[in-house]
Design a protein around this motif. Structure first.
Motif, mmCIF file in Angstrom:
data_model
loop_
_atom_site.group_PDB
_atom_site.id
_atom_site.type_symbol
_atom_site.label_atom_id
_atom_site.label_comp_id
_atom_site.label_asym_id
_atom_site.label_seq_id
_atom_site.Cartn_x
_atom_site.Cartn_y
_atom_site.Cartn_z
ATOM 1 N N ARG A 60 0.846 -1.197 0.000
ATOM 2 C CA ARG A 60 0.000 0.000 0.000
ATOM 3 C C ARG A 60 0.880 1.245 0.000
ATOM 4 N N ALA A 61 0.365 2.311 -0.594
ATOM 5 C CA ALA A 61 1.060 3.602 -0.531
ATOM 6 C C ALA A 61 0.032 4.688 -0.324
ATOM 7 N N LYS A 62 0.347 5.655 0.495
ATOM 8 C CA LYS A 62 -0.589 6.764 0.733
ATOM 9 C C LYS A 62 0.210 7.996 1.119
ATOM 10 N N GLY A 63 -0.106 9.126 0.533
ATOM 11 C CA GLY A 63 0.621 10.349 0.853
ATOM 12 C C GLY A 63 2.087 10.192 0.488
ATOM 13 N N ALA A 64 2.973 10.453 1.455
ATOM 14 C CA ALA A 64 4.409 10.332 1.195
ATOM 15 C C ALA A 64 4.965 9.025 1.766
ATOM 16 N N ARG A 65 4.075 8.111 2.096
ATOM 17 C CA ARG A 65 4.536 6.878 2.762
ATOM 18 C C ARG A 65 4.084 5.642 1.991
ATOM 19 N N LEU A 66 4.870 4.580 2.169
ATOM 20 C CA LEU A 66 4.399 3.298 1.654
ATOM 21 C C LEU A 66 4.729 2.194 2.633
ATOM 22 N N TRP A 67 4.055 1.051 2.454
ATOM 23 C CA TRP A 67 4.191 -0.100 3.337
ATOM 24 C C TRP A 67 4.550 -1.310 2.495
ATOM 25 N N ASP A 68 5.527 -2.093 2.991
ATOM 26 C CA ASP A 68 5.917 -3.276 2.236
ATOM 27 C C ASP A 68 5.114 -4.498 2.716
ATOM 28 N N LEU A 94 1.687 14.973 -5.822
ATOM 29 C CA LEU A 94 0.753 15.412 -4.777
ATOM 30 C C LEU A 94 0.678 14.386 -3.657
ATOM 31 N N GLY A 95 1.426 13.322 -3.802
ATOM 32 C CA GLY A 95 1.366 12.218 -2.844
ATOM 33 C C GLY A 95 0.567 11.069 -3.424
ATOM 34 N N TYR A 96 0.837 9.873 -2.915
ATOM 35 C CA TYR A 96 0.109 8.690 -3.387
ATOM 36 C C TYR A 96 -1.361 8.805 -3.002
ATOM 37 N N GLY A 97 -2.220 8.322 -3.887
ATOM 38 C CA GLY A 97 -3.643 8.212 -3.574
ATOM 39 C C GLY A 97 -4.279 9.549 -3.252
ATOM 40 N N ASP A 98 -3.902 10.589 -3.969
ATOM 41 C CA ASP A 98 -4.532 11.904 -3.730
ATOM 42 C C ASP A 98 -6.036 11.797 -4.056
ATOM 43 N N GLU A 99 -6.861 12.129 -3.051
ATOM 44 C CA GLU A 99 -8.316 11.902 -3.198
ATOM 45 C C GLU A 99 -8.893 12.720 -4.350
ATOM 46 N N ARG A 100 -8.381 13.941 -4.548
ATOM 47 C CA ARG A 100 -8.936 14.811 -5.586
ATOM 48 C C ARG A 100 -8.673 14.224 -6.976
ATOM 49 N N VAL A 101 -7.444 13.718 -7.140
ATOM 50 C CA VAL A 101 -7.077 13.162 -8.448
ATOM 51 C C VAL A 101 -7.805 11.831 -8.669
ATOM 52 N N ASP A 102 -7.881 11.034 -7.625
ATOM 53 C CA ASP A 102 -8.543 9.728 -7.780
ATOM 54 C C ASP A 102 -10.031 9.895 -8.081
ATOM 55 N N ARG A 156 22.427 8.246 -8.397
ATOM 56 C CA ARG A 156 22.060 9.079 -9.552
ATOM 57 C C ARG A 156 20.579 9.447 -9.565
ATOM 58 N N GLU A 157 19.805 8.776 -8.745
ATOM 59 C CA GLU A 157 18.376 9.088 -8.677
ATOM 60 C C GLU A 157 18.176 10.114 -7.565
ATOM 61 N N PRO A 158 17.589 11.254 -7.875
ATOM 62 C CA PRO A 158 17.437 12.285 -6.834
ATOM 63 C C PRO A 158 16.440 11.902 -5.742
ATOM 64 N N PHE A 159 16.422 12.695 -4.669
ATOM 65 C CA PHE A 159 15.389 12.596 -3.635
ATOM 66 C C PHE A 159 14.188 13.389 -4.169
ATOM 67 N N PHE A 160 13.086 12.711 -4.422
ATOM 68 C CA PHE A 160 11.882 13.405 -4.898
ATOM 69 C C PHE A 160 10.993 13.767 -3.713
ATOM 70 N N VAL A 161 10.481 14.996 -3.749
ATOM 71 C CA VAL A 161 9.587 15.451 -2.688
ATOM 72 C C VAL A 161 8.187 15.629 -3.286
ATOM 73 N N SER A 162 7.177 15.270 -2.493
ATOM 74 C CA SER A 162 5.785 15.487 -2.915
ATOM 75 C C SER A 162 5.142 16.510 -1.987
ATOM 76 N N ALA A 163 3.950 16.955 -2.382
ATOM 77 C CA ALA A 163 3.219 17.898 -1.523
ATOM 78 C C ALA A 163 2.702 17.211 -0.266
ATOM 79 N N ALA A 164 2.809 15.886 -0.228
ATOM 80 C CA ALA A 164 2.329 15.159 0.962
ATOM 81 C C ALA A 164 3.436 14.965 2.004
ATOM 82 N N HIS A 165 4.674 15.300 1.663
ATOM 83 C CA HIS A 165 5.739 15.230 2.677
ATOM 84 C C HIS A 165 5.482 16.332 3.708
#
Ligand SMILES: Cc1ncc(COP(=O)(O)O)c(C=O)c1O
Length: 442
Positions: A42-50, A68-76, A406-415
């Motif tokens: 599962r993933a939600k906002g800026a977090r995920l679970w293995d 905007l973060g995982y599972g953004d309600e507006r987009v979904d 080589r992969e940057p740290f990506f930030v979302s609006a949910a962090h």
């Protein structure tokens, strides 16, 4: 707090998955080997679970899409409305125009747009269009750039560093199966070296259709184009009749509303978008100047596909772009990114670790070297082994970064602040572990 995650369920799943899926996954980059590959429940906002229930603050966010973060309600919710259309009909819908209008408003170089499903597809169509428009067959790419999995661009620079620190780079295809004939069709040049670009153009300029560039090298730690470089690049392209194609698959709708073109003041002929434009729904776009884009079609180049302009993804893109354009989401992301950089820098400086940030606060690369890199060779010279050791400890304590520096740290609006506090606390522990290991290895 020194958590050390164990992942027995992911490990067990890998064994099963590898029987049916090469490397146990659906993209080579997701396979970290039998003991390290993570499977997500599962993933939600800026977090995920293995699979094992371990929780992570995620700085990969799918390599950038979940802006905007995982599972953004507006987009979904918008995507669900898009579903009501009934599916792709092999006819066009109004939303294609609506999203194209929004893109044209946000990005100054965009007159016209064609949609596709992935960054790979958008770049592939862009290269073809550049060849068709110019009647030329060659292209130029930047060392350390990445433009997806189509054969024309699936070339990397293999690096070697000898004992004296001397670095050599060699262009090779990423994996086998890429026709070697295609190697004849392109040159690579270092970022921030317009003289080298000019030398190549002097030799091949008459047959170069396009320069394909990530202005911030989002697949090489976010190495940034220096002031003045892009002006020279633009002028050289104009002088030699070469189309400037800016690959904004990572930077688009992330580093500024108008992408890296707005941020750095560069005017592309063609540009490509994906990732952030759909907040995780698979959509991409090839866009650019009317004079060029309007030649797509009979007598010009081909572009399309059964799922191009999928109604669900277009609806997600419409909402995502509306939010990015009309709210403070991107400013929030920058604020978080700046705080994250500052906090991490304090931890590193307190331990005397030389480091430099590159990229943009929304997608920042960290380099263990005295100064920020100017090109790919500088990344090779950096102490990326320290990054790799650090990343392993970060991941196993719940801060999900890419194992490869080589992969940057990506930030979302949910962090949010809780993510930030947790990151700082765990970063300090992970760094100490990595530094201890290094000291013991000596
Ligand atoms: C700059 C750039 N171009 C193209 C691509 C390919 O995009 P996709 O993975 O959606 O095919 C990527 C993917 O990371 C990218 O970073």
């Amino acid at each position: 707090m020194a958590v050390h995650y164990s992942i027995p369920k992911s490990n067990a799943h890998y064994k099963k998955a590898a029987e049916r899926l090469p490397l146990g996954v659906t993209s080579n980059y997701r396979s970290w080997g039998p003991d390290e590959t993570l499977y997500v429940s599962r993933a939600k906002g800026a977090r995920l679970w293995d699979f094992d229930g371990n929780e992570y603050v995620d700085y990969r966010i799918g390599y950038g899409p979940a802006i905007l973060g995982y599972g953004d309600e507006r987009v979904d919710e918008a995507a669900r409305k898009g579903m009501e259309l009934g599916g792709p009909t092999a006819l066009s819908t109004e939303r294609e125009w609506i999203v194209a209008e929004r893109m044209a408003k946000m990005i100054s170089s965009v007159d016209m747009v064609r949609f596709a499903n992935s960054g790979t597809e958008a770049v592939m169509a862009g290269l073809r269009l550049a060849r068709s428009f110019t009647g030329r067959s060659r292209h130029i790419m930047i060392e350390g750039g990445y433009h997806g999995l189509s054969d024309g661009v699936l070339w990397e620079v293999h690096h070697e560093r000898d004992a004296s620190g001397e670095v050599s780079l060699q262009v090779q295809s990423e994996g086998k199966g890429v026709p070697s004939l295609l190697r004849e069709l392109f040159d690579t040049v270092p970022l921030n070296d317009p003289d080298e670009l000019e030398s190549v153009l002097k030799v091949h300029g008459d047959d170069v259709a396009t320069l394909l560039i990530e202005v911030i090298l989002g697949n090489a730690g976010g190495i940034v184009s220096e002031p003045g470089y892009l002006e020279r690049v633009r002028a050289l392209c104009d002088e030699y009749g070469v189309l400037l194609m800016v690959d904004e698959v990572k930077t688009g709708f992330r580093v500024a509303r108008g992408g890296v073109q707005e941020l750095m003041g560069v005017d592309a002929d063609l540009c490509t978008f994906a990732k952030a434009m759909g907040n995780g729904y698979p959509i991409s776009a090839l866009a650019g100047k009317r004079e060029i884009m309007s030649t797509i079609g009979p007598g010009g180049s081909a572009q399309g596909g059964t799922y191009a302009g999928h109604p669900v993804c277009l609806a997600a893109a419409e909402k995502t772009l509306e939010i990015l354009d009309e709210t403070e989401a991107l400013e929030d992301i920058v604020r978080y990114g700046e705080k994250m950089q500052k906090g991490i820098s304090e931890i590193l400086s307190a331990r005397g670790v030389a480091h430099a940030w590159s990229g943009h606060p929304s997608m920042s690369g960290i380099f263990f070297s005295e100064s920020a890199p100017r090109n790919y060779k500088d990344w090779v010279r950096s102490d990326y082994e320290l990054y790799e050791a650090l990343a392993a400890h970060l991941i196993s304590s719940g801060i999900l970064v890419e194992p490869d520096s080589r992969e940057p740290f990506f930030v979302s609006a949910a962090h949010d602040d809780s993510c930030l506090d947790e990151t700082m606390e765990k970063f300090a522990v992970a760094l100490d572990l990595a530094l201890d290991e290094r000291a013991q290895a000596k």
